[in-house]
Design a protein around this motif. Structure first.
Motif, PDB file in Angstrom:
ATOM      1  N   GLY A  51       0.953  -1.446  -0.343  1.00 20.65           N
ATOM      2  CA  GLY A  51       0.007  -0.296   0.205  1.00 20.65           C
ATOM      3  C   GLY A  51       1.098   1.109  -0.307  1.00 20.65           C
ATOM      4  N   THR A  52       0.235   2.445  -0.396  1.00 16.62           N
ATOM      5  CA  THR A  52       0.923   3.673  -0.490  1.00 16.62           C
ATOM      6  C   THR A  52       0.816   4.237   0.236  1.00 16.62           C
ATOM      7  OG1 THR A  52       0.433   3.694  -3.083  1.00 16.62           O
ATOM      8  CG2 THR A  52       1.211   6.081  -1.882  1.00 16.62           C
ATOM      9  N   ALA A  53       1.295   4.988   1.136  1.00 22.79           N
ATOM     10  CA  ALA A  53       1.096   5.724   2.717  1.00 22.79           C
ATOM     11  C   ALA A  53       0.822   7.176   2.276  1.00 22.79           C
ATOM     12  CB  ALA A  53       2.876   5.895   2.804  1.00 22.79           C
ATOM     13  N   ARG A  54      -0.203   7.476   3.268  1.00 22.77           N
ATOM     14  CA  ARG A  54      -0.509   8.551   3.138  1.00 22.77           C
ATOM     15  C   ARG A  54      -1.239   9.558   4.158  1.00 22.77           C
ATOM     16  NH1 ARG A  54      -5.464   8.122   6.098  1.00 22.77           N
ATOM     17  NH2 ARG A  54      -6.038   5.559   5.974  1.00 22.77           N
ATOM     18  N   SER A  55      -1.544  10.492   4.120  1.00 27.40           N
ATOM     19  CA  SER A  55      -1.770  11.906   5.235  1.00 27.40           C
ATOM     20  C   SER A  55      -2.652  10.944   6.152  1.00 27.40           C
ATOM     21  CB  SER A  55      -1.981  12.703   4.719  1.00 27.40           C
ATOM     22  OG  SER A  55      -1.389  13.284   3.934  1.00 27.40           O
ATOM     23  N   GLY A  56      -2.364  11.134   7.455  1.00 29.39           N
ATOM     24  CA  GLY A  56      -3.009  11.159   8.775  1.00 29.39           C
ATOM     25  C   GLY A  56      -3.268  12.186   9.429  1.00 29.39           C
ATOM     26  N   PRO A  57      -4.459  11.391  10.402  1.00 28.22           N
ATOM     27  CA  PRO A  57      -5.447  12.817  11.475  1.00 28.22           C
ATOM     28  C   PRO A  57      -3.787  14.105  11.258  1.00 28.22           C
ATOM     29  CG  PRO A  57      -4.705  10.869  12.289  1.00 28.22           C
ATOM     30  CD  PRO A  57      -4.291  10.138  11.076  1.00 28.22           C
ATOM     31  N   VAL A  58      -4.491  15.447  11.602  1.00 33.75           N
ATOM     32  CA  VAL A  58      -4.206  16.252  11.624  1.00 33.75           C
ATOM     33  C   VAL A  58      -4.185  15.882  13.796  1.00 33.75           C
ATOM     34  CG1 VAL A  58      -3.952  18.958  11.829  1.00 33.75           C
ATOM     35  CG2 VAL A  58      -4.095  17.251   9.405  1.00 33.75           C
ATOM     36  N   TYR A  59      -3.293  15.755  14.407  1.00 32.02           N
ATOM     37  CA  TYR A  59      -3.383  15.776  15.878  1.00 32.02           C
ATOM     38  C   TYR A  59      -3.561  17.630  15.690  1.00 32.02           C
ATOM     39  CZ  TYR A  59      -3.074  11.302  16.284  1.00 32.02           C
ATOM     40  OH  TYR A  59      -2.968   9.797  15.919  1.00 32.02           O
ATOM     41  N   MET A  60      -4.950  17.656  17.564  1.00 32.07           N
ATOM     42  CA  MET A  60      -4.359  19.344  17.903  1.00 32.07           C
ATOM     43  C   MET A  60      -2.929  19.135  19.136  1.00 32.07           C
ATOM     44  SD  MET A  60      -8.506  20.089  17.907  1.00 32.07           S
ATOM     45  CE  MET A  60      -8.632  19.235  18.299  1.00 32.07           C
ATOM     46  N   GLY A  61      -2.080  18.604  18.426  1.00 32.89           N
ATOM     47  CA  GLY A  61      -0.916  18.519  20.142  1.00 32.89           C
ATOM     48  C   GLY A  61      -0.350  17.695  19.740  1.00 32.89           C
ATOM     49  N   ARG A  62       0.813  17.953  19.974  1.00 31.57           N
ATOM     50  CA  ARG A  62       2.108  16.736  20.053  1.00 31.57           C
ATOM     51  C   ARG A  62       1.827  14.833  21.134  1.00 31.57           C
ATOM     52  NH1 ARG A  62       6.687  17.800  18.267  1.00 31.57           N
ATOM     53  NH2 ARG A  62       7.424  16.571  19.496  1.00 31.57           N
ATOM     54  N   SER A  63       2.049  13.721  20.004  1.00 32.79           N
ATOM     55  CA  SER A  63       2.162  13.369  21.085  1.00 32.79           C
ATOM     56  C   SER A  63       3.126  13.083  22.127  1.00 32.79           C
ATOM     57  CB  SER A  63       1.867  11.797  20.480  1.00 32.79           C
ATOM     58  OG  SER A  63       3.792  11.688  19.722  1.00 32.79           O
ATOM     59  N   ALA A  64       2.851  12.442  22.860  1.00 29.52           N
ATOM     60  CA  ALA A  64       4.021  11.638  24.184  1.00 29.52           C
ATOM     61  C   ALA A  64       4.396  10.155  24.494  1.00 29.52           C
ATOM     62  CB  ALA A  64       3.916  12.613  25.477  1.00 29.52           C
ATOM     63  N   PRO A  65       5.530   9.775  24.267  1.00 30.13           N
ATOM     64  CA  PRO A  65       6.746  10.683  23.388  1.00 30.13           C
ATOM     65  C   PRO A  65       6.484  11.121  22.024  1.00 30.13           C
ATOM     66  CG  PRO A  65       7.205   8.142  23.012  1.00 30.13           C
ATOM     67  CD  PRO A  65       5.727   8.553  23.862  1.00 30.13           C
ATOM     68  N   GLY A  66       7.109  12.553  21.390  1.00 32.48           N
ATOM     69  CA  GLY A  66       6.490  13.450  20.555  1.00 32.48           C
ATOM     70  C   GLY A  66       7.475  12.468  19.509  1.00 32.48           C
ATOM     71  N   GLY A  67       6.586  12.178  18.014  1.00 33.36           N
ATOM     72  CA  GLY A  67       6.231  11.531  16.914  1.00 33.36           C
ATOM     73  C   GLY A  67       6.204   9.634  16.929  1.00 33.36           C
ATOM     74  N   VAL A  68       5.690   9.562  18.047  1.00 38.53           N
ATOM     75  CA  VAL A  68       5.196   7.676  17.775  1.00 38.53           C
ATOM     76  C   VAL A  68       3.984   6.916  16.630  1.00 38.53           C
ATOM     77  CG1 VAL A  68       3.861   7.996  19.626  1.00 38.53           C
ATOM     78  CG2 VAL A  68       5.294   5.974  19.584  1.00 38.53           C
ATOM     79  N   PHE A  69       3.789   8.373  16.307  1.00 34.58           N
ATOM     80  CA  PHE A  69       2.706   7.735  15.701  1.00 34.58           C
ATOM     81  C   PHE A  69       2.976   8.589  13.982  1.00 34.58           C
ATOM     82  CE2 PHE A  69      -0.205   8.240  19.390  1.00 34.58           C
ATOM     83  CZ  PHE A  69       0.177   7.237  19.675  1.00 34.58           C
ATOM     84  N   GLU A  70       4.232   8.880  13.628  1.00 31.61           N
ATOM     85  CA  GLU A  70       5.073   9.025  12.340  1.00 31.61           C
ATOM     86  C   GLU A  70       5.826   7.616  11.779  1.00 31.61           C
ATOM     87  OE1 GLU A  70       6.595  13.073  13.125  1.00 31.61           O
ATOM     88  OE2 GLU A  70       5.266  13.647  14.262  1.00 31.61           O
ATOM     89  N   VAL A  71       5.978   8.043  10.593  1.00 34.05           N
ATOM     90  CA  VAL A  71       6.632   7.466  10.177  1.00 34.05           C
ATOM     91  C   VAL A  71       7.448   8.171   8.804  1.00 34.05           C
ATOM     92  CG1 VAL A  71       7.486   5.708   8.051  1.00 34.05           C
ATOM     93  CG2 VAL A  71       6.038   4.960   9.902  1.00 34.05           C
ATOM     94  N   THR A  72       8.749   8.359   9.623  1.00 31.55           N
ATOM     95  CA  THR A  72      10.127   9.629   8.956  1.00 31.55           C
ATOM     96  C   THR A  72      10.839   9.510   8.924  1.00 31.55           C
ATOM     97  OG1 THR A  72      11.362   9.602  10.822  1.00 31.55           O
ATOM     98  CG2 THR A  72       8.894  11.158  10.929  1.00 31.55           C
ATOM     99  N   ALA A  73      11.524   9.736   7.732  1.00 34.88           N
ATOM    100  CA  ALA A  73      12.482   9.236   6.860  1.00 34.88           C
ATOM    101  C   ALA A  73      13.974   8.983   7.385  1.00 34.88           C
ATOM    102  CB  ALA A  73      13.224  10.332   5.362  1.00 34.88           C
ATOM    103  N   GLY A  74      13.526   9.664   8.540  1.00 34.59           N
ATOM    104  CA  GLY A  74      14.436   8.759   9.959  1.00 34.59           C
ATOM    105  C   GLY A  74      14.278   7.078  10.096  1.00 34.59           C
ATOM    106  N   THR A  75      13.160   7.143  10.864  1.00 32.91           N
ATOM    107  CA  THR A  75      12.475   5.888  10.499  1.00 32.91           C
ATOM    108  C   THR A  75      12.662   5.102   9.304  1.00 32.91           C
ATOM    109  OG1 THR A  75      10.580   6.828  11.740  1.00 32.91           O
ATOM    110  CG2 THR A  75      10.040   4.783  10.932  1.00 32.91           C
ATOM    111  N   ARG A  76      12.903   5.255   8.201  1.00 38.81           N
ATOM    112  CA  ARG A  76      12.664   3.745   7.152  1.00 38.81           C
ATOM    113  C   ARG A  76      14.256   3.987   7.134  1.00 38.81           C
ATOM    114  NH1 ARG A  76       7.876   3.222   5.117  1.00 38.81           N
ATOM    115  NH2 ARG A  76       7.099   4.788   4.770  1.00 38.81           N
ATOM    116  N   ARG A  77      14.786   4.560   7.466  1.00 43.91           N
ATOM    117  CA  ARG A  77      16.596   4.043   7.533  1.00 43.91           C
ATOM    118  C   ARG A  77      16.912   3.673   8.632  1.00 43.91           C
ATOM    119  NH1 ARG A  77      16.910  10.645   6.523  1.00 43.91           N
ATOM    120  NH2 ARG A  77      17.648  10.849   8.102  1.00 43.91           N
ATOM    121  N   GLU A  78      16.712   3.751   9.618  1.00 35.66           N
ATOM    122  CA  GLU A  78      16.478   2.755  10.528  1.00 35.66           C
ATOM    123  C   GLU A  78      16.364   1.561   9.922  1.00 35.66           C
ATOM    124  OE1 GLU A  78      15.375   3.336  14.571  1.00 35.66           O
ATOM    125  OE2 GLU A  78      14.798   5.726  14.079  1.00 35.66           O
TER     126      GLU A  78
END
Length: 426
Positions: free
Chosen positions: A341-368
């Protein structure tokens, strides 16, 4: 006998940043959990432990507890762990239970519960105030404190908060392709799994090989973005475990290998199991829906758990009874991971998760995932995290930031990989 093999004494790898915490027996003594924190403690036999959560009226909160029986522990299939979240008046918000299952083998297991503010949560648990996470051992017939295993279990708590979304209605999950694709083929690449969530080895789509001994659990993690589906197959190689470690090489173990999937907040999604009779044996997770925010409104738990993008964890355990029949191993293990499947945009959160970025797949995540980071202490690989891991620890001691460290380590990993490639002749 290999030390720490069939007696279930493989250690669990706690996170380096875990804080020591002591659970309380009454609400008035409960220690507060900080959003984004991970904690280490013990779960005594027969105890119900309480921890305090201070919540606003808009944030979703999830608590996962991982129980790791200590060396030499014996468990029954009905033994397990329950986690609950309650408000200050004792109203139940949600609860989750996990059992060691038919392997009858002591190994790390995790259960989760939460407070949700949307339509999927309890009406009585939507307000701001004090809440409590309860952690308890379970036994036969679901009786609290009736575990057949004596002695303390080690305990790891993970507390994650999720802000409310902007402009996302409470809708039922859509239709999705539930047909299982053909497992990936190709030459496997070796990646040694870790001994806990914090030490999980990063994987991307591909075919990966490792080995596992009876009583051992290997942890891996795979990035899955919004709109993507995860498929996983685990294959135990044929043979008798090799060597002179006992076992008569005959018979059949009904439930030998268990593969458990957990979501980014360490919430259990599903399990897959297979028996073993000395010949190659395979098990696969049932098809799961694409990751979507609205999955949380599904009536089926395993679909509801596919509600976040981020790291998804695979815990693969080989039961201790395998040693009686086929020796202490090691046994070859192959994982076939597909992310479609093709990655798509997720929900726009009204604030930050704790820990930050736990619900994201970033370029750094994919490099890991490409580099295969993780593994950590207790993974059976001598503490190494791949090429350059020793240099990584030295640089970390020098005080570089996480981003600079990752770039430097990836560069070193690439350089070492190139040096290992055979030169062309002719």
């Amino acid at each position: 006998m290999v030390p720490g093999a069939a007696d279930g004494s493989y250690p669990y790898a706690f996170g380096e940043d875990d804080r020591e915490i002591k659970g309380a027996s009454v609400a008035g003594d409960a220690a507060r959990l900080d959003p984004g924190g991970t904690y280490r403690g013990t779960l005594p036999d027969g105890a119900t432990l309480l921890y305090r959560l201070d919540l606003d009226a808009t944030t979703n909160a999830y608590v996962s507890a991982t129980a790791a029986p200590r060396p030499g522990a014996r468990v029954a299939s009905a033994d397990g762990l329950r986690v609950s979240v309650q408000d200050a008046d004792g109203h139940l918000c949600s609860t989750g239970t996990v059992h060691f299952g038919p392997t009858r083998s002591a190994h790390p297991v995790a259960a989760w519960a939460g407070r949700e503010t949307g339509e999927g949560g309890s009406y009585l648990c939507r307000g701001a105030g004090t809440y409590y996470a309860l952690v308890e051992r379970r036994g036969a017939a679901g009786v609290s404190g009736a575990s057949s295993s004596s002695g303390d279990w080690d305990l790891e708590l993970d507390y994650v908060t999720e802000p409310g979304p902007r402009g996302t209605g409470d809708t039922a999950p859509g239709t999705w392709n539930s047909a299982a694709p053909e497992p990936l083929s190709g030459d496997p690449v070796r990646r040694v799994g870790g001994a806990g969530f914090a030490a999980a080895r990063a994987l991307e789509q591909g075919v990966w090989e490792d080995d596992v001994r009876p009583g051992q659990t290997r942890f891996y993690k795979v990035p899955v973005d919004w709109g993507q589906q995860l498929y996983a197959t685990a294959e135990l190689a044929d043979g008798t475990g090799g060597g002179d470690d006992g076992g008569d090489g005959g018979g059949f173990v009904g439930t030998a290998l268990t593969m458990s999937l957990y979501n980014p907040v360490r919430g259990r999604v599903d399990d897959a199991e297979t028996g073993y009779g000395g010949e190659r044996s395979t098990t696969s997770l049932r098809p799961l829906p694409p990751v979507a925010y609205e999955n949380r409104y599904a009536s089926e738990d395993r679909i509801g758990a596919m509600r976040f993008a981020g790291w998804y964890y695979l815990a693969v355990h080989l039961g201790t009874p395998v040693a009686d029949r086929f020796g202490d191993g090691p046994f070859g293990l192959t994982l076939r991971i597909r992310v479609s499947g093709t990655a798509r945009s997720g929900p726009v959160y009204m604030g930050r998760s704790a820990p930050g970025g736990v619900f994201e797949v970033t370029a750094g995540t994919r490099r890991e995932a490409v580099a295969g980071t993780g593994g950590g202490p207790g993974d059976g690989s001598g503490g190494g995290g791949g090429p350059g891991s020793g240099a990584m620890k030295l640089v970390a001691a020098g005080g570089l930031g996480t981003g600079s460290l990752l770039v430097l380590w990836l560069g070193l990993w690439t350089l070492l990989s190139r040096r290992r490639r055979p030169r062309r002749t002719g």
